[in-house]
Design a protein around this motif. Structure first.
Motif, PDB file in Angstrom:
ATOM      1  N   GLU A  80      48.525  73.698 104.250  1.00  0.00           N
ATOM      2  CA  GLU A  80      49.906  73.334 103.901  1.00  0.00           C
ATOM      3  C   GLU A  80      50.033  71.826 103.698  1.00  0.00           C
ATOM      4  N   SER A 130      48.266  70.770 100.527  1.00  0.00           N
ATOM      5  CA  SER A 130      49.083  71.208  99.394  1.00  0.00           C
ATOM      6  C   SER A 130      50.231  70.229  99.155  1.00  0.00           C
ATOM      7  N   CYS A 131      50.866  69.788 100.225  1.00  0.00           N
ATOM      8  CA  CYS A 131      51.955  68.815 100.103  1.00  0.00           C
ATOM      9  C   CYS A 131      51.431  67.498  99.526  1.00  0.00           C
ATOM     10  N   LYS A 145      48.887  67.127  97.608  1.00  0.00           N
ATOM     11  CA  LYS A 145      48.584  67.358  96.203  1.00  0.00           C
ATOM     12  C   LYS A 145      49.843  67.370  95.351  1.00  0.00           C
ATOM     13  N   LYS A 146      50.942  67.916  95.866  1.00  0.00           N
ATOM     14  CA  LYS A 146      52.200  67.923  95.108  1.00  0.00           C
ATOM     15  C   LYS A 146      52.787  66.520  94.995  1.00  0.00           C
ATOM     16  N   ASP A 147      52.609  65.717  96.043  1.00  0.00           N
ATOM     17  CA  ASP A 147      53.198  64.374  96.085  1.00  0.00           C
ATOM     18  C   ASP A 147      52.427  63.335  95.288  1.00  0.00           C
ATOM     19  N   GLN A 199      46.800  63.857  90.137  1.00  0.00           N
ATOM     20  CA  GLN A 199      45.394  64.263  90.187  1.00  0.00           C
ATOM     21  C   GLN A 199      44.465  63.066  90.363  1.00  0.00           C
ATOM     22  N   HIS A 230      44.059  62.487  93.950  1.00  0.00           N
ATOM     23  CA  HIS A 230      43.227  63.536  94.559  1.00  0.00           C
ATOM     24  C   HIS A 230      41.762  63.179  94.360  1.00  0.00           C
TER      25      HIS A 230
END
Length: 97
Positions: free
Chosen positions: A31, A34-35, A37-39, A42, A45
């Motif tokens: 979780e 995932s957060c 990655k959304k914030d 790429q 990342h």
């Protein structure tokens, strides 16, 4: 090659996303990643993946102690049921999904 003292994305992840207020981002490692990655785009990342790989390559014999020195005040992989290496490998796996 990245300077050994500079791991900006790792610092962000361990101080903010997995720090004292981690529950703002989730309650499990997937979780929270995932957060993150959304914030972040790429590009970030990829920077984090590269930093993790470089950090692990740079510290094959002192990974735990170096990680503790750099991030231990904010984060402890053992609290999440991991060693330093297994946690970093899990982050890499999740970031690459």
């Amino acid at each position: 090659m990245m300077p050994s003292e500079h791991y900006s994305q790792m610092s962000l992840v361990f101080r903010a996303y997995f720090g004292q207020d981690f529950d703002l981002f989730g309650n499990t490692i997937p979780e929270i990643v995932s957060c993150y990655k959304k914030d972040n785009p790429q590009e970030r990342h990829n920077e984090l993946i590269n930093e993790i790989n470089y950090f692990m390559d740079e510290h094959p014999n002192d990974l735990d102690s170096t990680f503790e020195t750099k991030y231990g005040a904010e984060f402890d992989p053992a609290l999440w049921g991991h060693t330093t290496a297994s946690f970093l490998n899990e982050l890499n796996r999740l970031l690459n999904e």
